[in-house]
Each structure stands twice: as structure tokens, then as C-alpha cells.
Design a protein around this motif. Structure first.
Motif, PDB file in Angstrom:
ATOM      1  N   LEU A   1       0.899  -1.048  -0.133  1.00 55.61           N
ATOM      2  CA  LEU A   1      -0.083   0.054   0.054  1.00 55.61           C
ATOM      3  C   LEU A   1       1.042   1.234  -0.107  1.00 55.61           C
ATOM      4  O   LEU A   1       0.608   2.077  -0.803  1.00 55.61           O
ATOM      5  N   ILE A   2       1.832   1.258   0.722  1.00 60.73           N
ATOM      6  CA  ILE A   2       2.870   2.299   0.855  1.00 60.73           C
ATOM      7  C   ILE A   2       3.637   2.576  -0.665  1.00 60.73           C
ATOM      8  O   ILE A   2       3.538   3.794  -1.060  1.00 60.73           O
ATOM      9  N   LEU A   3       4.065   1.586  -1.257  1.00 61.87           N
ATOM     10  CA  LEU A   3       4.604   1.404  -2.480  1.00 61.87           C
ATOM     11  C   LEU A   3       3.719   2.022  -3.366  1.00 61.87           C
ATOM     12  O   LEU A   3       3.809   2.892  -4.364  1.00 61.87           O
ATOM     13  N   HIS A   4       2.288   1.533  -3.374  1.00 56.90           N
ATOM     14  CA  HIS A   4       1.256   2.042  -4.378  1.00 56.90           C
ATOM     15  C   HIS A   4       0.995   3.576  -4.130  1.00 56.90           C
ATOM     16  O   HIS A   4       0.861   4.093  -5.142  1.00 56.90           O
ATOM     17  N   ALA A   5       0.735   3.924  -2.986  1.00 54.42           N
ATOM     18  CA  ALA A   5       0.620   5.329  -2.816  1.00 54.42           C
ATOM     19  C   ALA A   5       1.785   6.235  -3.304  1.00 54.42           C
ATOM     20  O   ALA A   5       1.505   7.387  -3.628  1.00 54.42           O
ATOM     21  N   SER A   6       3.205   5.572  -3.279  1.00 54.17           N
ATOM     22  CA  SER A   6       4.184   6.493  -3.555  1.00 54.17           C
ATOM     23  C   SER A   6       4.202   6.703  -5.077  1.00 54.17           C
ATOM     24  O   SER A   6       4.654   7.737  -5.616  1.00 54.17           O
ATOM     25  N   VAL A   7       3.723   5.438  -5.778  1.00 56.83           N
ATOM     26  CA  VAL A   7       3.658   5.601  -7.242  1.00 56.83           C
ATOM     27  C   VAL A   7       2.650   6.481  -7.692  1.00 56.83           C
ATOM     28  O   VAL A   7       2.787   7.191  -8.731  1.00 56.83           O
ATOM     29  N   HIS A   8       1.351   6.478  -6.947  1.00 56.36           N
ATOM     30  CA  HIS A   8       0.602   7.839  -7.249  1.00 56.36           C
ATOM     31  C   HIS A   8       1.104   9.258  -7.083  1.00 56.36           C
ATOM     32  O   HIS A   8       0.908  10.061  -7.957  1.00 56.36           O
ATOM     33  N   ALA A   9       1.960   9.115  -5.932  1.00 59.41           N
ATOM     34  CA  ALA A   9       2.414  10.534  -5.415  1.00 59.41           C
ATOM     35  C   ALA A   9       3.412  10.908  -6.683  1.00 59.41           C
ATOM     36  O   ALA A   9       3.243  11.932  -7.261  1.00 59.41           O
ATOM     37  N   VAL A  10       4.167  10.002  -7.277  1.00 60.76           N
ATOM     38  CA  VAL A  10       5.125  10.374  -8.366  1.00 60.76           C
ATOM     39  C   VAL A  10       4.438  10.896  -9.573  1.00 60.76           C
ATOM     40  O   VAL A  10       4.660  11.694 -10.248  1.00 60.76           O
ATOM     41  N   LEU A  11       3.426  10.097  -9.987  1.00 61.14           N
ATOM     42  CA  LEU A  11       2.577  10.499 -11.356  1.00 61.14           C
ATOM     43  C   LEU A  11       1.681  11.788 -10.959  1.00 61.14           C
ATOM     44  O   LEU A  11       1.622  12.486 -11.898  1.00 61.14           O
ATOM     45  N   TYR A  12       1.318  11.538  -9.575  1.00 61.88           N
ATOM     46  CA  TYR A  12       0.415  13.019  -9.673  1.00 61.88           C
ATOM     47  C   TYR A  12       1.292  14.132  -9.609  1.00 61.88           C
ATOM     48  O   TYR A  12       1.086  15.133 -10.290  1.00 61.88           O
ATOM     49  N   ALA A  13       2.452  14.180  -9.153  1.00 61.02           N
ATOM     50  CA  ALA A  13       3.510  15.343  -9.255  1.00 61.02           C
ATOM     51  C   ALA A  13       3.744  15.738 -10.592  1.00 61.02           C
ATOM     52  O   ALA A  13       3.929  16.567 -10.896  1.00 61.02           O
ATOM     53  N   ILE A  14       4.055  14.677 -11.559  1.00 64.89           N
ATOM     54  CA  ILE A  14       4.314  14.829 -12.781  1.00 64.89           C
ATOM     55  C   ILE A  14       3.055  15.564 -13.513  1.00 64.89           C
ATOM     56  O   ILE A  14       3.263  16.506 -14.291  1.00 64.89           O
ATOM     57  N   ALA A  15       1.788  15.099 -13.044  1.00 65.66           N
ATOM     58  CA  ALA A  15       0.530  15.663 -13.791  1.00 65.66           C
ATOM     59  C   ALA A  15       0.583  16.940 -13.276  1.00 65.66           C
ATOM     60  O   ALA A  15      -0.065  17.951 -14.214  1.00 65.66           O
ATOM     61  N   PHE A  16       0.983  17.466 -12.080  1.00 68.95           N
ATOM     62  CA  PHE A  16       0.934  18.720 -11.800  1.00 68.95           C
ATOM     63  C   PHE A  16       2.314  19.510 -12.272  1.00 68.95           C
ATOM     64  O   PHE A  16       2.403  20.742 -11.724  1.00 68.95           O
ATOM     65  N   SER A  17       3.024  19.065 -13.009  1.00 71.40           N
ATOM     66  CA  SER A  17       4.406  19.735 -13.532  1.00 71.40           C
ATOM     67  C   SER A  17       5.342  20.082 -12.595  1.00 71.40           C
ATOM     68  O   SER A  17       6.150  21.033 -12.554  1.00 71.40           O
ATOM     69  N   PHE A  18       5.161  19.313 -11.159  1.00 69.33           N
ATOM     70  CA  PHE A  18       6.038  19.679 -10.087  1.00 69.33           C
ATOM     71  C   PHE A  18       5.805  20.940  -9.700  1.00 69.33           C
ATOM     72  O   PHE A  18       6.883  21.605  -9.001  1.00 69.33           O
ATOM     73  N   ASN A  19       4.590  21.500 -10.007  1.00 67.01           N
ATOM     74  CA  ASN A  19       4.485  23.019  -9.348  1.00 67.01           C
ATOM     75  C   ASN A  19       4.147  23.032  -8.165  1.00 67.01           C
ATOM     76  O   ASN A  19       2.911  22.491  -7.651  1.00 67.01           O
ATOM     77  N   PRO A  20       4.764  23.912  -7.246  1.00 69.05           N
ATOM     78  CA  PRO A  20       4.505  23.917  -5.818  1.00 69.05           C
ATOM     79  C   PRO A  20       3.124  24.496  -5.592  1.00 69.05           C
ATOM     80  O   PRO A  20       2.660  24.314  -4.381  1.00 69.05           O
ATOM     81  N   ASP A  21       2.556  25.197  -6.476  1.00 69.43           N
ATOM     82  CA  ASP A  21       1.341  25.816  -6.222  1.00 69.43           C
ATOM     83  C   ASP A  21       0.201  24.941  -6.016  1.00 69.43           C
ATOM     84  O   ASP A  21      -0.777  25.382  -5.662  1.00 69.43           O
ATOM     85  N   TYR A  22       0.265  23.807  -6.423  1.00 65.55           N
ATOM     86  CA  TYR A  22      -0.596  22.608  -6.252  1.00 65.55           C
ATOM     87  C   TYR A  22      -0.228  21.729  -5.098  1.00 65.55           C
ATOM     88  O   TYR A  22      -1.003  20.699  -5.210  1.00 65.55           O
ATOM     89  N   TRP A  23       0.236  22.183  -4.276  1.00 61.08           N
ATOM     90  CA  TRP A  23       0.719  21.399  -3.018  1.00 61.08           C
ATOM     91  C   TRP A  23      -0.398  20.799  -2.453  1.00 61.08           C
ATOM     92  O   TRP A  23      -0.370  19.705  -1.920  1.00 61.08           O
ATOM     93  N   LEU A  24      -1.470  21.562  -2.235  1.00 66.55           N
ATOM     94  CA  LEU A  24      -2.742  21.054  -1.461  1.00 66.55           C
ATOM     95  C   LEU A  24      -3.398  20.063  -2.327  1.00 66.55           C
ATOM     96  O   LEU A  24      -3.683  18.896  -1.635  1.00 66.55           O
ATOM     97  N   GLY A  25      -3.635  20.448  -3.494  1.00 65.42           N
ATOM     98  CA  GLY A  25      -4.194  19.293  -4.136  1.00 65.42           C
ATOM     99  C   GLY A  25      -3.247  17.990  -4.289  1.00 65.42           C
ATOM    100  O   GLY A  25      -4.012  16.959  -4.194  1.00 65.42           O
ATOM    101  N   PHE A  26      -2.406  18.005  -4.478  1.00 71.16           N
ATOM    102  CA  PHE A  26      -1.353  17.075  -4.198  1.00 71.16           C
ATOM    103  C   PHE A  26      -1.495  16.187  -2.997  1.00 71.16           C
ATOM    104  O   PHE A  26      -1.642  14.959  -3.093  1.00 71.16           O
TER     105      PHE A  26
END
Length: 245
Positions: free
Chosen positions: A38-63
């Protein structure tokens, strides 16, 4: 708004249906919140969501909302699934299939909520980049995602002899389903709705011999349910894509 939603949706589909190993799923089902999977799965989601947000810190809350909610929803789903396996009746609607559907609906709802945090208006047209993303998502939904959804939904009715692979190619049924959904998608996009009828008739002809020889009403009903769900999903995805573009 549309572009961000499509990026996040694509990230979710890839992480949940494409690159999640079976051993992670089993580990989650057994250990829930204590699962390394579960931790690894959530981590994969975190990486892909960060890419989707273009690593923009303005989206930190949504991330943060997306990653934390995914971890919590999957954890509670696995706990509920274990409870259902241990205490629910065989014909009860409260089972792993129910939790699977609820899980996906919640994830999609939270993605939509996060997008709404940053946008108040709805785009009236779709730029080419969004069309490409929409097409990628549609193909993914028609192939891997639909196969998993259908398997989850009809697994409770699977006859014993449906798993006998001595006279069948490996994973042939899954690939046939993917191809038929892709054909339906093309028929809808090209406006050739009659092609869906020909495809259904052709599949019925090829299946008729097997079902006649099997003398198994349960197998016939099982195949019919799977076919109708497959066609329904393909039509829904095709209409949604046309509406979007």
C-alpha cells in the motif's frame, strides 16, 4: 481545467491498473494499512500526480489531498474487503466487488474535487493536447481497465469449467475483449453504429458451437453477461470521448 483533469485521471489509471503488481494487491488485502504494498502503491501515485501537476508547488494542497486520500481509501477498502470475506453471505452485495466500485468512484470524485479547487469555469472546447490525452485515456479504459472491471464484476458467477485452459490460448478471452471494445470505439467515432451489430452477431456465431457442445446454461449466461458489460463499457467510453471532443 480539462487538461489537468485528464492528466490526473491518466495518472490514476496508470498507477491503479497498469503498473500495480499483483503481489502489492495481495499484500494490501492481507495487511491493509500495515502493508508495504500500500505504501509503495501510494508512492507511485504520488510520483505520477507530481508529474501531472508539472512539479508546480502551487498545487501542493491538491497533491496532498490526492495522495493521502488514495492511501486512506485503499486502506479502508482492504479492511472492509477482509471483513466482507469473513462475515458476509455468499450472495450479499457487500463484498470485494462492491468495495472495488466504491473505491474507484471515490478516487474519481476526489480528482474532480481537486481540479475544482483551482478552476471555477468549464472549458467550452478542447485543445489538441487534451484530445491526445483523452484518446490515450480512452484506449487505456477500453483495454486494461475494462478487462479488470469486467473480471471483478462477473467473477462471482464464473463456472468452474471457464478456467479450464487445456483447449484455449493463454489470455485469449482477455485479448478478444480488448479488440472488440477497440473495434466498437472505432465504429462509434466513425458513425458506423451498424458495425457494432455485425460484431455482436459475428461473436455469437463463433461462440454458438462452444455453447451448444457445453450444454452448460451457467456458462452461456456467464459469457452473455461478460459480453454485454464489455459492449456497454465500450459504448460508454466512445460516447464520452465524442462528447468531450
Amino acid at each position: 481545467m480539462t487538461l489537468l483533469f485528464l492528466k490526473l485521471l491518466l495518472a490514476h489509471l496508470v498507477a491503479d491498473f497498469v503498473i500495480q503488481p499483483l503481489k502489492w494487491i495481495k499484500d494490501k488485502e492481507q495487511k491493509a494499512f500495515a502493508s508495504t504494498g500500500l505504501i509503495l502503491h501510494a508512492s507511485v501515485h504520488a510520483v505520477l500526480y507530481a508529474i501531472a501537476f508539472s512539479f508546480n508547488p502551487d498545487y501542493w494542497l491538491g497533491f496532498a489531498i490526492l495522495v493521502v486520500s488514495h492511501y486512506l481509501i485503499d486502506g479502508f477498502k482492504c479492511m472492509a474487503g477482509r471483513y466482507a470475506d469473513n462475515y458476509s453471505l455468499p450472495e450479499s452485495f457487500i463484498n470485494r466487488r462492491t468495495f472495488f466500485v466504491i473505491d474507484q468512484v471515490l478516487h474519481l470524485a476526489i480528482i474532480a474535487f481537486v481540479v475544482s479547487l483551482y478552476f471555477t469555469g468549464i472549458s467550452e472546447w478542447v485543445i489538441p493536447q487534451e484530445k491526445i490525452l483523452a484518446l490515450i485515456i480512452a484506449v487505456l479504459l477500453l483495454t486494461r481497465v475494462s478487462s479488470i472491471i469486467i473480471k471483478v464484476l462477473i467473477s462471482r458467477w464464473a463456472p468452474l469449467n471457464v478456467y479450464d485452459g487445456d483447449h484455449s490460448l493463454a489470455n485469449a478471452g482477455s485479448f478478444i475483449g480488448m479488440l472488440e471494445r477497440l473495434f466498437i470505439f472505432v465504429f462509434i467515432l466513425s458513425g458506423n453504429w451498424h458495425g457494432i451489430g455485425f460484431l455482436l452477431a459475428a461473436k455469437s456465431v463463433f461462440r454458438f458451437g462452444d455453447l451448444k457442445e457445453a450444454h452448460d446454461r451457467k456458462l452461456t449466461e456467464y459469457i452473455l453477461i461478460g459480453t454485454l458489460i464489455s459492449f456497454g463499457l465500450a459504448i460508454a467510453v466512445g460516447l464520452a470521448y465524442l462528447y468531450l471532443i
